[in-house]
Scaffold this motif. Structure first.
Motif, short mmCIF file in Angstrom:
data_model
loop_
_atom_site.label_atom_id
_atom_site.label_comp_id
_atom_site.label_asym_id
_atom_site.label_seq_id
_atom_site.Cartn_x
_atom_site.Cartn_y
_atom_site.Cartn_z
N MET A 262 0.84 -1.19 0.00
CA MET A 262 0.00 0.00 0.00
C MET A 262 0.89 1.26 0.00
SD MET A 262 -3.11 0.65 2.57
CE MET A 262 -3.91 -0.93 2.42
N THR A 263 0.59 2.13 -0.92
CA THR A 263 1.41 3.33 -0.96
C THR A 263 0.98 4.29 0.13
OG1 THR A 263 -0.11 4.49 -2.41
CG2 THR A 263 1.57 3.12 -3.48
N HIS A 264 1.85 5.28 0.35
CA HIS A 264 1.57 6.24 1.40
C HIS A 264 0.26 6.98 1.15
CE1 HIS A 264 2.64 8.68 4.78
NE2 HIS A 264 2.36 9.77 4.08
N SER A 265 0.00 7.34 -0.11
CA SER A 265 -1.16 8.18 -0.38
C SER A 265 -2.47 7.41 -0.23
CB SER A 265 -1.06 8.81 -1.77
OG SER A 265 -1.05 7.79 -2.73
N THR A 266 -2.50 6.12 -0.62
CA THR A 266 -3.78 5.40 -0.47
C THR A 266 -4.11 5.21 1.00
OG1 THR A 266 -2.57 3.37 -0.79
CG2 THR A 266 -3.85 4.17 -2.66
N LYS A 267 -3.05 5.02 1.81
CA LYS A 267 -3.28 4.91 3.26
C LYS A 267 -3.99 6.16 3.78
CE LYS A 267 0.18 2.10 5.50
NZ LYS A 267 1.60 2.15 5.86
N ALA A 268 -3.54 7.30 3.31
CA ALA A 268 -4.14 8.56 3.76
C ALA A 268 -5.63 8.59 3.44
CB ALA A 268 -3.44 9.74 3.09
N PHE A 269 -5.98 8.05 2.27
CA PHE A 269 -7.41 8.05 1.93
C PHE A 269 -8.20 7.20 2.90
CE2 PHE A 269 -5.84 9.08 -2.49
CZ PHE A 269 -6.28 10.39 -2.42
N TYR A 270 -7.65 6.07 3.29
CA TYR A 270 -8.36 5.23 4.27
C TYR A 270 -8.56 5.97 5.58
CZ TYR A 270 -8.32 1.07 1.37
OH TYR A 270 -8.56 0.18 0.37
N TRP A 271 -7.47 6.64 6.03
CA TRP A 271 -7.58 7.37 7.29
C TRP A 271 -8.60 8.51 7.21
CZ3 TRP A 271 -6.65 5.45 11.65
CH2 TRP A 271 -5.63 4.47 11.79
N MET A 272 -8.74 9.08 6.03
CA MET A 272 -9.71 10.17 5.90
C MET A 272 -11.14 9.66 6.06
SD MET A 272 -7.83 12.20 2.88
CE MET A 272 -9.15 13.17 2.24
N ALA A 273 -11.34 8.38 5.77
CA ALA A 273 -12.69 7.85 5.89
C ALA A 273 -13.06 7.51 7.34
CB ALA A 273 -12.85 6.62 5.02
N VAL A 274 -12.01 7.45 8.18
CA VAL A 274 -12.27 6.99 9.55
C VAL A 274 -13.23 7.90 10.34
CG1 VAL A 274 -11.18 6.66 11.80
CG2 VAL A 274 -10.25 5.54 9.79
N PRO A 275 -13.02 9.23 10.34
CA PRO A 275 -13.95 10.06 11.13
C PRO A 275 -15.40 9.84 10.70
CG PRO A 275 -12.13 11.37 10.33
CD PRO A 275 -11.98 10.03 9.69
N ALA A 276 -15.63 9.76 9.40
CA ALA A 276 -17.00 9.56 8.92
C ALA A 276 -17.53 8.22 9.41
CB ALA A 276 -17.04 9.63 7.40
N LEU A 277 -16.68 7.22 9.34
CA LEU A 277 -17.09 5.88 9.76
C LEU A 277 -17.46 5.87 11.25
CD1 LEU A 277 -17.30 2.95 8.62
CD2 LEU A 277 -15.10 2.53 9.72
N VAL A 278 -16.60 6.52 12.05
CA VAL A 278 -16.84 6.55 13.50
C VAL A 278 -18.17 7.26 13.78
CG1 VAL A 278 -16.06 7.57 15.68
CG2 VAL A 278 -14.43 6.43 14.15
N LEU A 279 -18.36 8.40 13.13
CA LEU A 279 -19.61 9.14 13.34
C LEU A 279 -20.80 8.28 12.94
CD1 LEU A 279 -18.88 12.76 12.11
CD2 LEU A 279 -19.45 11.99 14.40
N PHE A 280 -20.69 7.62 11.79
CA PHE A 280 -21.81 6.82 11.30
C PHE A 280 -22.13 5.69 12.27
CE2 PHE A 280 -23.77 3.51 8.74
CZ PHE A 280 -24.76 4.24 8.12
N VAL A 281 -21.06 5.03 12.73
CA VAL A 281 -21.29 3.88 13.61
C VAL A 281 -21.89 4.34 14.94
CG1 VAL A 281 -20.15 2.09 14.96
CG2 VAL A 281 -19.61 2.37 12.55
N THR A 282 -21.32 5.42 15.53
CA THR A 282 -21.82 5.80 16.86
C THR A 282 -23.20 6.43 16.78
OG1 THR A 282 -20.60 7.85 16.64
CG2 THR A 282 -19.60 6.14 17.99
#
Lengths: 427, 287
Positions: free
Chosen positions: B1-21
């Motif tokens: 996994m390249t550095h930039s694709t990792k960043a995209f995954y991390w960017m989705a995390v806040p939305a995911l956390v909000l959605f789940v909670t």
């Protein structure tokens, strides 16, 4: 309870308002204690604000914060879900209150000095709705309402009708007014709940002794229940229908507010309502001519009772951290001076032994029954609130299908008994 | 996994956390409570599938499903027929086209609760006056107080409000149709009706599908318009499923039981929407 049901949209805002409640209290200064006071009655906000000022002046160090929300029955549930039981509450002493008391969310007040002052008949009515462990006193009645027939004394005098003391006299009076082109009763069928004052009065005097206790004991066993609506409510249904036959034309489109206005303006001889309608009628017309008499349901005048419920019940949160201050506040509200003043200003009946009798001319016809203890509880306070009683009754008054009406009531009752066997919530 | 694709995954995390909670956790909690006799406060017991079994024996719940489907299907048909008609008129070469489009969108901007109270007044006071002066018997009293007609009042108000939104979607669809198709059809001598049935309707098939699905789904959740117009009455004749859930759950202290009702209703709505999508999509023109 009746004043609660008018606002249908209020329900929607209730949850929001309840959410805001928690946020609006400023932090107390120093060692000052702030009591969170949930006050359900919108008509009495000013009244309580004055009482709170008086209390705070006499008790430095205690602040009382009055919170008033629309649709309090729903709002209190949302507060309880979040474990935010207020320190002191006023609530209507209805079925909902009974369910909450039974769930043990309120403190036991039986040791309070003011508890001994309460009229026993009134305390019994409140306790019958439900209480924690079947032994505590979870609410103290501060003010009572009474359901009776309001009438216009001028119209009665004009047509030579005397106050009916029996059922036959009541029907004869209605016929007389009808013959003279005066609406005998003003009916407001658009608001489903306005069918219930007549229903509860008929039921209170016509249902067999211990009807609801025996119904509860039967559990979910409809086939073998000794009592049921189909068996024991025939006369109630017949007489209810008979009363509503006197509805003025177009009654199904008229709401409570319009009814109050029409009665205030002398457009009807009688109004099937109670003490709770008097302030609203006076608000519509300050010079309204109002007097009252209890429902003469049978032909035996000695049998007549007044249906009365606890309009304002005081309760305390079971886990309140400010128990001593809350007790002080409750005993202040239950003092003779406060109760007398409240009853006078809010057209209520004072439920304590030492209180002055209600002097309001509009309520005089009911007052003697109240002080003599000839009172019965609201039948609808014994039904689980998930039964839409007023809607079912409204339907019946409109379509006159008696067997379906009584069957629906039985059906709803036993259905709920069957699906909540463990809760034992039904009254 | 390249550095930039990792960043995209991390960017989705806040939305995911909000959605789940904020969404998944409450839904799952609710589903759990549907297996209990929780009243919303106090103690509760685990009752297994008892609530679900009781639901199917509860005629009040079944009646509310009947009412909701009757209401939702009628309203969906009315809204789509009228919205398509209005959209075609607004798409024609008329004067003040933009002004009209704005005007027709106004009902959708207003809160349905507010509209409901306005129409409540019209149905209860103005229409009966009209009915009396014209001597029409069924219109002389408020139709909202008539248990056989009250649902029509609710349909009328709901349709009036939601046509605007469907019109916008249909307008968008109509503008994707190339003008040359109509020119060619005109040269071949096709009638207006033929042009509509062979060009317009097939070409906006996808918009028709989404409109039907959205409208039906929305109407099946009807709540505020009923609160404002009839409050479920007269009697219990206009109680929608949402209304029963709200009344029984929040006002009646049967939180667990109505939670079970909500779960069943969620499944019903999802199933209906999927079936609708499947059948309608098959009829869409591919281009």
């Amino acid at each position: 309870m009746f004043q609660l049901k008018q606002g249908r949209a209020k329900a929607l805002t209730a949850a929001l308002a309840a959410a805001l409640l928690a946020g609006c209290a400023p932090p107390p200064a120093g060692n000052e204690v702030t009591l969170n006071f949930f006050q359900f009655k919108p008509e009495a906000i000013q009244e309580f604000a004055g009482l709170i000022d008086e209390f705070e002046a006499a008790n430095p160090g205690i602040r009382v914060l009055q919170n008033n929300v629309p649709d309090p029955d729903t709002a209190i549930r949302t507060l309880l879900v979040k474990d935010k039981t207020p320190d002191v509450l006023t609530l209507n002493g209805n079925a909902s209150f009974g369910l909450l008391a039974k769930a043990c969310v309120f403190a036991d007040l039986s040791k309070e000095p003011s508890a001994k002052e309460v009229l026993p008949a009134v305390q019994d009515i409140l306790n019958a709705n439900g209480r924690c462990n079947d032994s505590e006193i979870n609410g103290l009645p501060m003010a009572n309402n009474a359901s009776g027939i309001l009438y216009n004394p001028e119209l009665f005098a004009k047509y030579g009708v005397s106050v009916p003391r029996t059922w036959d006299e009541l029907i004869a009076a209605a016929e007389t007014f009808k013959a003279h082109g005066v609406a005998p009763f003003y009916m407001t069928l658009k608001d489903a709940w306005t069918t219930s004052p007549a229903l509860v009065n008929l039921a209170a005097q016509l249902q067999p002794e211990g009807f609801f206790d025996r119904l509860n004991a039967a559990g979910a066993d409809r086939a073998n229940s000794p009592v049921s609506f189909s068996k024991d409510y025939q006369e109630v249904a017949d007489k209810l229908l008979q009363l509503f036959k006197y509805a003025q034309p177009g009654a199904i489109g008229v709401d409570y507010a319009s009814g109050n206005k029409a009665f205030a303006d002398g457009k009807a001889a009688m109004y099937l309502n109670g003490s709770f309608a008097v302030p609203a009628i006076r608000a519509a017309n300050r010079d309204a001519k109002i007097a009252s008499f209890p429902y003469p349901v049978t032909n035996d005048a000695a049998h007549t009772t007044v249906v009365s419920g606890v309009d304002v019940a005081l309760a305390m949160g079971r886990e309140t951290p400010h128990r001593a201050e809350a007790q002080k506040f409750i005993n202040f509200l239950m003092s003779k001076e406060v109760i007398d003043k409240y009853a006078k200003n809010q057209s209520a009946f004072a439920p304590i032994k030492s209180a002055a009798p209600q002097q309001d001319p509009a309520l005089k016809g009911l007052a003697s029954y109240f002080t003599a203890g000839k009172v019965a509880g609201y039948m609808d306070h014994r039904l689980p609130p998930s039964i839409p009683l007023v809607n079912i009754t409204q339907q019946f008054v409109l379509d006159a299908d008696k067997s379906r009406y009584l069957n629906t009531l039985d059906n709803e009752w036993f259905k709920i008994a069957a699906r909540t066997p463990k809760r034992g919530d039904q009254q | 996994m390249t550095h930039s694709t990792k960043a995209f995954y991390w960017m989705a995390v806040p939305a995911l956390v909000l959605f789940v909670t904020l969404h998944t956790v409450p839904v799952v909690t609710g589903m759990f409570f549907s297996l209990t006799d929780y009243a919303g406060y106090g103690k509760w017991n685990f009752v297994g599938l008892q609530n679900y079994l009781s639901l199917f024996k509860d005629d009040r719940v079944l009646a509310s499903y009947g009412f909701t489907f009757l209401f939702a299907i009628t309203a969906t048909v009315i809204v789509n027929v009228l919205a398509l008609g209005v959209a075609m008129l607004l798409n024609a070469k008329i004067k003040f086209q933009t002004a009209f489009r704005g005007l027709f969108f106004i009902p959708n901007v207003l809160a349905i609760l507010v509209i409901g109270y306005v129409f409540n007044f019209i149905f209860s006071n103005s229409l009966p006056l009209l009915g009396q002066s014209l001597g029409i018997d069924w219109l002389s009293t408020s139709i909202l107080a008539n248990k056989d007609l009250a649902w029509l009042g609710i349909v009328a108000v709901s349709a009036w409000q939601s046509i605007a939104f469907s019109v916008i979607l249909y307008l968008a669809g109509l503008q994707t149709i190339p003008a040359e198709l109509y020119e060619a059809a005109g040269l071949d001598g096709a009638s207006y009706w033929r042009q509509f049935s062979s060009i317009t309707f097939p070409m906006i098939g996808a918009f028709f599908t989404i409109n039907m699905v959205l409208a039906l789904k929305g109407f099946m959740q009807a709540f505020d318009q009923i609160v404002a117009l009839t409050g479920g009455g007269p009697g219990t004749s206009t109680e929608s499923v949402s209304m029963v859930i709200f009344r029984g759950g929040f006002q009646g202290g049967e939180f667990g039981y109505q939670m079970a009702n909500s779960v069943v209703y969620l499944l019903v709505i999802v199933a209906v929407s999927l079936i609708q999508l499947r059948t309608l999509q098959r009829k869409e023109a591919d281009f």
